[in-house]
Design an enzyme around this catalytic site. Structure first.
Site, PDB file in Angstrom:
ATOM      1  N   VAL A  21       0.462  -0.990   0.155  1.00 37.23           N
ATOM      2  CA  VAL A  21      -0.098  -0.065  -0.074  1.00 37.23           C
ATOM      3  C   VAL A  21       1.122   0.986   0.122  1.00 37.23           C
ATOM      4  O   VAL A  21       2.073   1.080   0.505  1.00 37.23           O
ATOM      5  CB  VAL A  21      -0.413  -0.065   1.376  1.00 37.23           C
ATOM      6  N   ASP A  22       0.507   2.194  -0.653  1.00 31.22           N
ATOM      7  CA  ASP A  22       1.361   3.375  -0.255  1.00 31.22           C
ATOM      8  C   ASP A  22       0.329   4.796  -0.226  1.00 31.22           C
ATOM      9  O   ASP A  22       0.991   5.633   0.072  1.00 31.22           O
ATOM     10  CB  ASP A  22       0.881   4.049  -2.632  1.00 31.22           C
ATOM     11  N   ALA A  23      -0.854   4.429   0.486  1.00 27.64           N
ATOM     12  CA  ALA A  23      -1.638   5.534   0.984  1.00 27.64           C
ATOM     13  C   ALA A  23      -2.888   4.980   2.438  1.00 27.64           C
ATOM     14  O   ALA A  23      -3.434   3.702   1.590  1.00 27.64           O
ATOM     15  CB  ALA A  23      -2.990   6.631  -0.260  1.00 27.64           C
TER      16      ALA A  23
END
Ligand code: PLP
Ligand code: CA
Length: 302
Positions: A21-23
């Site tokens: 996950v990046d956000a």
């Protein structure tokens, strides 16, 4: 197809989640705070996620505050959150009108609080009603018409602690009689936390009152509607498959994340209990669940 069971967050899947996950999209009440009280371990968890380069976004259905007012609330709780990272349903209502090119010469009637009025004004719209009509009384007399502004082209309904019969009559006349008048709901939550101790009737009951009198269904801009997601995706360059929505409510937060193709994490620090999650009649299952957000921190041993 039956939804697969939610996985309890553990050391291994927490690590995998973080890597994939990046956000993180955080719901606020029940996740970050409960009413006016910060939930344990939140500042440390947000700091850790930021230090790993994760983008953080805060999405709240509570329309009573504007983004500026939310930035102040975050600050007063000791959290440094920028206004651009905050998406409230009050802001969403104003952005819905903006995106749909609502004509600036038309007006917006508000059943709701200062938060909605402020966002409408910041977006350049003329707002009527809201706190200004708190003390007004609807009085009917024979041969006397209740006057409403024919230039109202949208009614926005959110939580209004000063809702009264005058506002209901005003909103109803606009929606029923002004051609093309939009009926917008910030959200339809059944209950909300005014304080950490109790649940109170949410915007859902005010919206339902206007549905009843107009026999119309509103355009909902808050969770679980996809409007806020579409809007925030245009602002941030992140793919939804690399986003995780963290929330405490199945029918708003988790559904909002799932509708967009995000990973979802339910926390049990708000309105959803373990028994609700386990109830076979509940068809909304998050990917993961845990007691509170700071479990991410302890599970990773940070
Ligand atoms: N609406 C109102 C009036 C509330 O008080 C709350 C929570 O306190 C909510 C909505 C839900 O907010 P959130 O989306 O942050 O959980
Ligand atoms: Ca919540």
């Amino acid at each position: 197809a039956a939804a697969s069971a939610a996985e309890l967050l553990c050391c291994a899947n927490a690590r995998a989640l973080l890597d994939s996950v990046d956000a993180f999209l955080f719901d606020c009440d029940g996740v970050i705070w409960k009413g006016d009280k910060l939930i344990d371990g939140v500042p440390q968890t947000l700091d850790m996620l930021r230090s790993k380069g994760k983008k953080l976004v805060f999405v709240t259905n509570n329309s009573t505050k504007s983004r500026i007012q939310y930035a102040n609330k975050f600050q007063s709780l000791g959290l440094s959150v920028n206004q651009d990272e905050i998406f409230s349903s009050s802001f969403a209502a104003a952005m819905y009108l903006k995106v749909n090119q609502f004509p600036p010469h038309k007006k917006v009637y508000v059943i709701g609080g200062e938060g909605i009025v402020q966002e409408l004004q910041l977006a350049g719209f003329t707002a009527l009603g809201g706190p200004e009509d708190a003390e007004k009384r609807a009085q009917w007399k024979s041969n006397c018409l209740f006057e409403h502004d024919k230039y109202v082209g949208a009614v926005v309904v959110g939580l209004d602690p000063d809702i009264n019969y005058y506002k209901l009559q005003y909103a109803t006349l606009c929606i029923r009689e002004n051609p093309g008048c939009l009926f917008i709901a910030t959200n339809r939550d059944s209950v909300g936390h005014m304080t950490d101790l109790q649940e109170w009737p949410g915007a859902g009951c005010m919206v339902a009152a206007v549905c009843g009198s107009t026999e119309q269904e509103p355009i909902v801009v808050g969770k679980p509607s996809t409007f806020m997601m579409d809007f925030l995706l245009q602002k941030f360059n992140v793919s939804t498959s690399r986003m995780c929505m963290v929330g405490d409510r199945l029918d708003t937060d988790i559904l909002f994340g799932q509708n967009a193709g995000c990973k979802t994490l339910l926390v049990l620090s708000g309105v959803t209990t373990q028994s609700t999650l386990d109830d076979p009649s509940n068809s909304i299952k998050p990917d993961y669940y845990t007691n509170k957000v700071s479990d991410i921190l302890s599970l990773l041993g940070e």
